[in-house]
Design an enzyme around this catalytic site. Structure first.
Site, PDB file in Angstrom:
ATOM      1  N   HIS A  52      17.600  16.299  82.326  1.00 34.74           N
ATOM      2  CA  HIS A  52      17.807  16.007  83.755  1.00 34.74           C
ATOM      3  C   HIS A  52      17.498  14.535  84.000  1.00 34.74           C
ATOM      4  CE1 HIS A  52      17.628  16.306  88.120  1.00 34.74           C
ATOM      5  NE2 HIS A  52      18.258  17.454  87.979  1.00 34.74           N
TER       6      HIS A  52
ATOM      7  N   ASP B 174      20.429  24.966  85.578  1.00 33.69           N
ATOM      8  CA  ASP B 174      21.715  25.528  85.131  1.00 33.69           C
ATOM      9  C   ASP B 174      21.580  26.414  83.908  1.00 33.69           C
ATOM     10  OD1 ASP B 174      22.892  22.552  86.343  1.00 33.69           O
ATOM     11  OD2 ASP B 174      23.717  24.471  86.995  1.00 33.69           O
TER      12      ASP B 174
HETATM   13  C1  SDX Z   1      22.394  19.378  87.588  1.00 35.09           C
HETATM   14  O1  SDX Z   1      20.995  15.214  89.747  1.00 35.09           O
HETATM   15  C2  SDX Z   1      20.682  16.392  90.020  1.00 35.09           C
HETATM   16  O2  SDX Z   1      19.734  16.649  90.751  1.00 35.09           O
HETATM   17  C3  SDX Z   1      21.580  17.449  89.434  1.00 35.09           C
HETATM   18  C4  SDX Z   1      21.164  18.878  89.688  1.00 35.09           C
HETATM   19  C5  SDX Z   1      21.240  19.245  91.142  1.00 35.09           C
HETATM   20  O3  SDX Z   1      20.579  20.212  91.527  1.00 35.09           O
HETATM   21  O4  SDX Z   1      22.070  18.624  91.849  1.00 35.09           O
HETATM   22  O5  SDX Z   1      19.828  19.079  89.245  1.00 35.09           O
HETATM   23  C6  SDX Z   1      22.059  19.850  88.947  1.00 35.09           C
HETATM   24  O6  SDX Z   1      23.378  18.712  87.426  1.00 35.09           O
HETATM   25  C7  SDX Z   1      21.449  19.696  86.451  1.00 35.09           C
HETATM   26  C8  SDX Z   1      21.911  19.029  85.102  1.00 35.09           C
HETATM   27  C9  SDX Z   1      22.998  19.936  84.513  1.00 35.09           C
HETATM   28  N1  SDX Z   1      23.631  19.253  83.338  1.00 35.09           N
HETATM   29  C10 SDX Z   1      23.441  19.673  82.106  1.00 35.09           C
HETATM   30  O7  SDX Z   1      22.685  20.587  81.782  1.00 35.09           O
HETATM   31  C11 SDX Z   1      24.291  18.924  81.065  1.00 35.09           C
HETATM   32  C12 SDX Z   1      23.434  18.559  79.854  1.00 35.09           C
HETATM   33  N2  SDX Z   1      22.479  17.526  80.235  1.00 35.09           N
HETATM   34  C13 SDX Z   1      22.850  16.161  80.055  1.00 35.09           C
HETATM   35  O8  SDX Z   1      24.165  15.842  79.924  1.00 35.09           O
HETATM   36  C14 SDX Z   1      21.910  15.153  80.687  1.00 35.09           C
HETATM   37  O9  SDX Z   1      20.647  15.565  80.440  1.00 35.09           O
HETATM   38  C15 SDX Z   1      22.073  14.876  82.159  1.00 35.09           C
HETATM   39  C16 SDX Z   1      23.484  14.555  82.517  1.00 35.09           C
HETATM   40  C17 SDX Z   1      21.623  16.049  82.957  1.00 35.09           C
HETATM   41  C18 SDX Z   1      21.184  13.694  82.497  1.00 35.09           C
HETATM   42  O10 SDX Z   1      21.743  12.606  81.903  1.00 35.09           O
HETATM   43  P1  SDX Z   1      21.030  11.175  81.987  1.00 35.09           P
HETATM   44  O11 SDX Z   1      19.935  11.137  82.958  1.00 35.09           O
HETATM   45  O12 SDX Z   1      22.103  10.146  82.145  1.00 35.09           O
HETATM   46  O13 SDX Z   1      20.328  11.105  80.601  1.00 35.09           O
HETATM   47  P2  SDX Z   1      20.978  10.476  79.339  1.00 35.09           P
HETATM   48  O14 SDX Z   1      22.347  11.035  79.176  1.00 35.09           O
HETATM   49  O15 SDX Z   1      20.815   9.007  79.454  1.00 35.09           O
HETATM   50  O16 SDX Z   1      20.077  11.077  78.174  1.00 35.09           O
HETATM   51  C19 SDX Z   1      18.871  10.442  77.810  1.00 35.09           C
HETATM   52  C20 SDX Z   1      18.751  10.721  76.308  1.00 35.09           C
HETATM   53  C21 SDX Z   1      19.983  10.327  75.519  1.00 35.09           C
HETATM   54  O17 SDX Z   1      19.565  10.022  74.209  1.00 35.09           O
HETATM   55  P3  SDX Z   1      19.329   8.449  73.835  1.00 35.09           P
HETATM   56  O18 SDX Z   1      20.629   7.731  74.161  1.00 35.09           O
HETATM   57  O19 SDX Z   1      18.210   7.966  74.732  1.00 35.09           O
HETATM   58  O20 SDX Z   1      18.988   8.462  72.373  1.00 35.09           O
HETATM   59  O21 SDX Z   1      18.587  12.149  76.095  1.00 35.09           O
HETATM   60  C22 SDX Z   1      19.711  12.647  75.366  1.00 35.09           C
HETATM   61  C23 SDX Z   1      20.798  11.602  75.452  1.00 35.09           C
HETATM   62  O22 SDX Z   1      21.617  11.635  74.290  1.00 35.09           O
HETATM   63  N3  SDX Z   1      20.110  13.887  76.028  1.00 35.09           N
HETATM   64  C24 SDX Z   1      20.480  15.003  75.395  1.00 35.09           C
HETATM   65  C25 SDX Z   1      20.737  15.937  76.420  1.00 35.09           C
HETATM   66  N4  SDX Z   1      20.543  15.366  77.610  1.00 35.09           N
HETATM   67  C26 SDX Z   1      20.163  14.094  77.367  1.00 35.09           C
HETATM   68  N5  SDX Z   1      20.598  15.305  74.073  1.00 35.09           N
HETATM   69  C27 SDX Z   1      21.011  16.585  73.793  1.00 35.09           C
HETATM   70  N6  SDX Z   1      21.280  17.539  74.734  1.00 35.09           N
HETATM   71  C28 SDX Z   1      21.148  17.245  76.049  1.00 35.09           C
HETATM   72  N7  SDX Z   1      21.399  18.183  76.962  1.00 35.09           N
END
Ligand code: SDX
Length: 458
Positions: free
Chosen positions: A312, A370
């Site tokens: 998140h 989710d």
């Molecule tokens: C919702 O914003 C909100 O409030 C949203 C929400 C709401 O109520 O409105 O809470 C609802 O959207 C919840 C999130 C649902 N999405 C997912 O479950 C999809 C999977 N999660 C990710 O794609 C990710 O965690 C996000 C999109 C939720 C957050 O992305 P960020 O903040 O841009 O984080 P990032 O992509 O920069 O990740 C940081 C690091 C990265 O690694 P590095 O580049 O630092 O080495 O963490 C890794 C990412 O690769 N990472 C993951 C991961 N999520 C982040 N690695 C593996 N699996 C994951 N799910």
């Protein structure tokens, strides 16, 4: 150039320590302070650069407060844990919209206002026959909700508080009806009209699952779970879809168009579409013995695979909504039988392994709302394409509360960000005969090759 803050100002100074500009520091009631950069460009010609708004506050808001490190979520000061345990979705919608918990008479009136707007214009039903049976419910909802402005021209003047209120009632009331109709269309069953004697959650279940051929009584455990899902998904400060609603609404587009834009943004698999993606991921993994393989893929920078339902932008500890939903998940699984669906056991195993893995712990990637919402809805019998539709129903009250707050904010102007330009500098037009294909220009540029007959006419 470097910055420093004293009690109420953020000072930008040059190498000689001379002030370039002093920017006010704004304080909220709780949480981080912000540097007010509204006049930075006018006074210095500098802009800030923050493409995904990770360090940018887009507005003042009094609706929802999140402390991502502490895993705290408050709506108008009330914790999500208490609201799920003690409240109802319509009561939470009232709280989000008007700032206080309603009295008994206020709640009764609000419930009546919603209940008596749950039907849709009969002509709207014809929209559905134009969609293929396998149309995604979010495509249908975005289209139908936007079309509502054509049926309700009496409530699209955003400068009229009474018209704003009627539109708010209509949207909260009609979203479950519109979503359930999308499902019925997909399975070829007749639309089920709302029943005014049922509460909001039971009414949605009835419109989804009842058929004319036999009586249907919504399962109270499922209705309680839907109520909890609606509450935990109601609002979440300035997430992608809420920011979309605010941006569209800032041009004074009507509320139906603004909410339709929010539906479109929520659909994305990184946002509200994640719950559907969780189930697809679990189906892809297939069995517990393949969990390590997918955990490895999720950690591989060269692999686009991510663990859907984990991570998140704001929560760097457990998503408090996920914790609340774990309990609801157990209640529903108990109701349907824990061995009801191997996918649910697989989800539990994935959660156990991921939470023990250094990569996820170090990056603070915990299950989010989710992860559990999809599991609960699947156990209830809701098909996965409808998971995000239910999220959209829930988030409608949060979107409308944020939209209302934006419209009523005297400081609010149309959203119009700047950019860092990285394109070509000024150059002269090149006549067609002097142009040559550049690297990266698609070869199939639409012009027929000499061997191909030119396509003439439409
Ligand atoms: C919702 O914003 C909100 O409030 C949203 C929400 C709401 O109520 O409105 O809470 C609802 O959207 C919840 C999130 C649902 N999405 C997912 O479950 C999809 C999977 N999660 C990710 O794609 C990710 O965690 C996000 C999109 C939720 C957050 O992305 P960020 O903040 O841009 O984080 P990032 O992509 O920069 O990740 C940081 C690091 C990265 O690694 P590095 O580049 O630092 O080495 O963490 C890794 C990412 O690769 N990472 C993951 C991961 N999520 C982040 N690695 C593996 N699996 C994951 N799910």
């Amino acid at each position: 150039m470097r910055g420093s803050t004293n009690d109420s100002n953020f000072r930008l100074v040059n190498e000689q320590g001379e002030d370039i500009i002093q920017l006010p520091v704004l304080k909220g009631t709780v949480g981080f302070e912000v540097v007010d950069v509204r006049h930075l460009f006018d006074k210095t010609g500098f802009c800030t650069f923050d493409p995904s708004f990770g360090s940018t506050a887009s507005c003042r808001s009094a609706i929802t407060y999140i402390d991502g490190d502490a895993g705290i979520l408050l709506h108008r000061g009330y914790s999500i844990e208490q609201l799920v345990e003690k409240s109802s979705y319509l009561e939470v919608a009232y709280l989000l919209l008007f700032g206080e918990l309603p009295t008994a008479s206020e709640l009764a009136q609000f419930t009546r206002d919603i209940t008596y707007h749950t039907m849709v214009h009969e002509q709207l039903t014809r929209f559905y026959t134009g969609f293929p049976r396998d149309a995604h419910p979010m495509a249908v909802m975005a289209a139908v909700v936007s079309a509502l402005s054509a049926f309700y021209p009496d409530s699209i003047d955003v400068f009229d508080p009474q018209q704003r209120l009627i539109s708010i009632h209509r949207l909260i009331a009609k979203m479950p009806t519109i979503a359930a109709m999308a499902y019925k269309h997909s399975v070829g069953q007749p639309f089920v009209y709302p029943q005014n004697h049922l509460d909001y959650s039971a009414n949605f279940l009835n419109m989804m699952f009842s058929v004319p051929a036999e009586p249907y009584n919504p399962n109270p455990v499922f209705a309680k779970a839907i109520n909890a899902l609606l509450i935990v998904q109601a609002d979440h400060e300035q997430n992608a879809s809420t920011s979309t609603v605010r941006t569209v609404g800032s041009s004074r587009a009507n509320p139906f168009a603004s909410i339709s834009a929010g539906i479109a943004s929520l659909w994305g698999p990184l946002h509200g579409g994640a719950n559907e993606a969780v189930v697809e991921m679990l189906q892809q993994i297939g069995s517990k013995d393949r969990v390590p393989e997918f955990i490895k893929r999720a950690k591989d920078k060269n692999d686009s695979f991510r663990l859907m339902g984990f991570g998140h932008r704001v929560y760097k500890s457990y998503d408090p909504r996920a914790k609340v939903m774990q309990k609801i998940c157990d209640e529903v699984l108990h109701e349907v039988g824990h061995d009801h669906d191997p996918l649910l056991e697989l989800a539990r195993e994935l959660e156990r392994i991921a939470l023990a893995d250094e990569y996820f712990v170090s990056k603070k990637l915990y299950p989010n709302v989710d992860f559990y919402s999809g599991i609960i809805e699947r156990a209830i019998g809701i098909p996965s394409p409808m998971f995000t539709a239910l999220f959209a129903i829930a988030r409608t009250s949060g979107w409308l509360a944020q939209w209302k707050e934006m419209i009523e904010d005297p400081d609010q102007r149309i959203a119009r960000p700047r950019q860092l330009y990285t394109g070509a500098t000024k150059r002269d037009y090149v006549p067609l005969e002097r142009r040559t294909a550049k690297n990266g220009t698609p070869s199939g540029s639409g012009r027929p090759m000499p061997s191909e007959p030119a396509i003439v006419g439409g």
